[in-house]
Design an enzyme around this catalytic site. Sequence first.
Site, PDB file in Angstrom:
ATOM      1  N   PRO A  19      43.468  34.429  41.516  1.00 13.82           N
ATOM      2  CA  PRO A  19      43.476  34.647  40.330  1.00 13.82           C
ATOM      3  C   PRO A  19      42.599  35.984  39.506  1.00 13.82           C
ATOM      4  O   PRO A  19      42.164  36.146  40.444  1.00 13.82           O
ATOM      5  CB  PRO A  19      41.873  34.003  39.156  1.00 13.82           C
ATOM      6  CG  PRO A  19      41.494  33.201  40.830  1.00 13.82           C
ATOM      7  CD  PRO A  19      42.152  32.963  41.964  1.00 13.82           C
ATOM      8  N   ARG A  27      42.893  45.626  35.513  1.00 13.85           N
ATOM      9  CA  ARG A  27      41.837  45.147  35.399  1.00 13.85           C
ATOM     10  C   ARG A  27      40.395  45.881  36.381  1.00 13.85           C
ATOM     11  O   ARG A  27      40.378  46.261  37.980  1.00 13.85           O
ATOM     12  CB  ARG A  27      42.112  44.191  36.923  1.00 13.85           C
ATOM     13  CG  ARG A  27      40.974  43.328  36.365  1.00 13.85           C
ATOM     14  CD  ARG A  27      40.979  41.785  37.319  1.00 13.85           C
ATOM     15  NE  ARG A  27      40.049  41.738  37.774  1.00 13.85           N
ATOM     16  CZ  ARG A  27      39.480  40.164  38.349  1.00 13.85           C
ATOM     17  NH1 ARG A  27      39.896  39.877  39.781  1.00 13.85           N
ATOM     18  NH2 ARG A  27      38.735  39.384  38.764  1.00 13.85           N
ATOM     19  N   ASN A  83      42.744  36.274  49.614  1.00 14.40           N
ATOM     20  CA  ASN A  83      42.210  36.829  48.471  1.00 14.40           C
ATOM     21  C   ASN A  83      42.068  35.616  47.505  1.00 14.40           C
ATOM     22  O   ASN A  83      42.569  35.642  46.254  1.00 14.40           O
ATOM     23  CB  ASN A  83      42.109  37.970  47.641  1.00 14.40           C
ATOM     24  CG  ASN A  83      41.101  39.119  47.122  1.00 14.40           C
ATOM     25  OD1 ASN A  83      40.116  37.484  46.603  1.00 14.40           O
ATOM     26  ND2 ASN A  83      40.895  40.211  46.896  1.00 14.40           N
ATOM     27  N   ALA A  86      37.819  34.421  42.303  1.00 14.14           N
ATOM     28  CA  ALA A  86      36.118  34.049  41.592  1.00 14.14           C
ATOM     29  C   ALA A  86      36.571  32.536  42.348  1.00 14.14           C
ATOM     30  O   ALA A  86      35.061  31.676  42.819  1.00 14.14           O
ATOM     31  CB  ALA A  86      36.535  33.692  40.385  1.00 14.14           C
ATOM     32  N   HIS A  89      33.874  31.966  44.804  1.00  7.95           N
ATOM     33  CA  HIS A  89      32.424  31.505  44.568  1.00  7.95           C
ATOM     34  C   HIS A  89      32.342  29.781  44.161  1.00  7.95           C
ATOM     35  O   HIS A  89      31.312  29.258  44.650  1.00  7.95           O
ATOM     36  CB  HIS A  89      32.025  31.923  44.207  1.00  7.95           C
ATOM     37  CG  HIS A  89      32.383  33.363  43.797  1.00  7.95           C
ATOM     38  ND1 HIS A  89      31.872  34.555  44.921  1.00  7.95           N
ATOM     39  CD2 HIS A  89      33.184  34.475  43.004  1.00  7.95           C
ATOM     40  CE1 HIS A  89      32.535  35.783  45.204  1.00  7.95           C
ATOM     41  NE2 HIS A  89      33.219  36.032  43.457  1.00  7.95           N
ATOM     42  N   ASP A  96      38.439  22.278  51.135  1.00  9.29           N
ATOM     43  CA  ASP A  96      38.963  21.517  52.521  1.00  9.29           C
ATOM     44  C   ASP A  96      40.365  21.649  52.898  1.00  9.29           C
ATOM     45  O   ASP A  96      40.909  21.196  53.502  1.00  9.29           O
ATOM     46  CB  ASP A  96      39.246  20.551  51.018  1.00  9.29           C
ATOM     47  CG  ASP A  96      38.113  19.762  51.149  1.00  9.29           C
ATOM     48  OD1 ASP A  96      37.367  19.937  51.545  1.00  9.29           O
ATOM     49  OD2 ASP A  96      37.447  18.696  50.402  1.00  9.29           O
ATOM     50  N   GLU A 107      39.340  36.062  54.917  1.00  8.81           N
ATOM     51  CA  GLU A 107      39.018  35.706  53.524  1.00  8.81           C
ATOM     52  C   GLU A 107      38.921  37.209  53.407  1.00  8.81           C
ATOM     53  O   GLU A 107      38.242  38.476  53.959  1.00  8.81           O
ATOM     54  CB  GLU A 107      37.647  35.715  53.470  1.00  8.81           C
ATOM     55  CG  GLU A 107      37.447  35.836  52.540  1.00  8.81           C
ATOM     56  CD  GLU A 107      35.503  35.335  51.823  1.00  8.81           C
ATOM     57  OE1 GLU A 107      34.999  34.413  52.806  1.00  8.81           O
ATOM     58  OE2 GLU A 107      34.863  34.839  51.108  1.00  8.81           O
ATOM     59  N   HIS A 109      38.429  40.695  50.220  1.00 10.16           N
ATOM     60  CA  HIS A 109      38.240  40.540  49.088  1.00 10.16           C
ATOM     61  C   HIS A 109      37.609  42.864  48.648  1.00 10.16           C
ATOM     62  O   HIS A 109      36.975  43.000  49.771  1.00 10.16           O
ATOM     63  CB  HIS A 109      36.632  40.471  48.974  1.00 10.16           C
ATOM     64  CG  HIS A 109      36.105  38.977  48.671  1.00 10.16           C
ATOM     65  ND1 HIS A 109      36.641  38.170  47.134  1.00 10.16           N
ATOM     66  CD2 HIS A 109      35.333  37.811  49.356  1.00 10.16           C
ATOM     67  CE1 HIS A 109      37.015  37.042  47.954  1.00 10.16           C
ATOM     68  NE2 HIS A 109      36.391  36.084  49.050  1.00 10.16           N
ATOM     69  N   SER A 111      35.922  44.505  47.131  1.00  8.72           N
ATOM     70  CA  SER A 111      35.118  44.831  46.426  1.00  8.72           C
ATOM     71  C   SER A 111      34.149  43.918  47.414  1.00  8.72           C
ATOM     72  O   SER A 111      34.512  43.635  48.257  1.00  8.72           O
ATOM     73  CB  SER A 111      34.380  44.751  45.117  1.00  8.72           C
ATOM     74  OG  SER A 111      34.546  43.562  45.086  1.00  8.72           O
ATOM     75  N   ARG A 120      28.427  36.316  43.027  1.00 10.21           N
ATOM     76  CA  ARG A 120      29.383  36.596  43.951  1.00 10.21           C
ATOM     77  C   ARG A 120      29.075  37.024  45.336  1.00 10.21           C
ATOM     78  O   ARG A 120      29.896  36.902  46.134  1.00 10.21           O
ATOM     79  CB  ARG A 120      29.840  38.195  43.517  1.00 10.21           C
ATOM     80  CG  ARG A 120      31.041  38.496  42.450  1.00 10.21           C
ATOM     81  CD  ARG A 120      31.640  39.002  41.732  1.00 10.21           C
ATOM     82  NE  ARG A 120      31.271  38.791  40.986  1.00 10.21           N
ATOM     83  CZ  ARG A 120      32.982  39.243  40.716  1.00 10.21           C
ATOM     84  NH1 ARG A 120      33.571  38.236  40.439  1.00 10.21           N
ATOM     85  NH2 ARG A 120      32.564  39.686  38.944  1.00 10.21           N
TER      86      ARG A 120
HETATM   87  C1  DQA Z   1      37.576  39.685  44.260  1.00 14.23           C
HETATM   88  C2  DQA Z   1      36.083  39.672  43.594  1.00 14.23           C
HETATM   89  C3  DQA Z   1      35.377  38.402  42.970  1.00 14.23           C
HETATM   90  O1  DQA Z   1      34.425  38.037  43.272  1.00 14.23           O
HETATM   91  C4  DQA Z   1      36.444  38.310  41.998  1.00 14.23           C
HETATM   92  O2  DQA Z   1      36.316  37.171  41.036  1.00 14.23           O
HETATM   93  C5  DQA Z   1      37.649  38.791  42.065  1.00 14.23           C
HETATM   94  C6  DQA Z   1      38.470  39.779  42.641  1.00 14.23           C
HETATM   95  C7  DQA Z   1      37.351  40.529  45.600  1.00 14.23           C
HETATM   96  O3  DQA Z   1      38.522  41.145  45.599  1.00 14.23           O
HETATM   97  O4  DQA Z   1      36.431  41.501  45.098  1.00 14.23           O
HETATM   98  O5  DQA Z   1      38.538  38.276  40.943  1.00 14.23           O
HETATM   99  O6  DQA Z   1      38.071  38.588  45.319  1.00 14.23           O
END
Ligand code: DQA
Length: 156
Positions: A19, A27, A83, A86, A89, A96, A107, A109, A111, A120
Amino acid sequence: MRVHGERSETVNVLLLNGPNLNLLGEREPEIYGKTTLVELEQMLAKKARELGVELRAFQSNHEGALVDELHQSRRWAQGVIFNPGAFTHYSYALRDAIVATRLRVVEVHLSDITKREPWRRVSVLEEVCAHRVLGKGTAGYLEALQWLVDTRAAER
Ligand code: DQA
């Protein structure tokens, strides 16, 4: 002809974005950078071609659609760059799905979630992912792709 036990040469990788990642570029660019999702997908597709990887890209803002995509890719993909946004979390459904499909998931991210708000810092997916790359922006996706190729021998 494929002899029993022989590996096929191509590595199939699913690039999965959750999302709000459709809004990449506009964004919160100070956190997530200025690269758009289309540019990111093109960047990955180029690297995939160089590595001889077949890449399929999918993005959705909906948890169930991401679950469906994992299910549909379970026999095709040797690895997933994910990725989950949110959903990272709190989505036990995605957790599952990763276990159920036995997919090797990295995984990713943009950030570094371990250095952000307390909520987070928690990933309910971390334990079931094969690897994670944090806080490296779009370069983190390229690193994930390289990691999947380099560790293909460890495929489960
Ligand atoms: C994210 C970090 C998540 O906490 C956030 O909700 C995102 C982006 C990242 O790529 O840093 O949508 O996954």
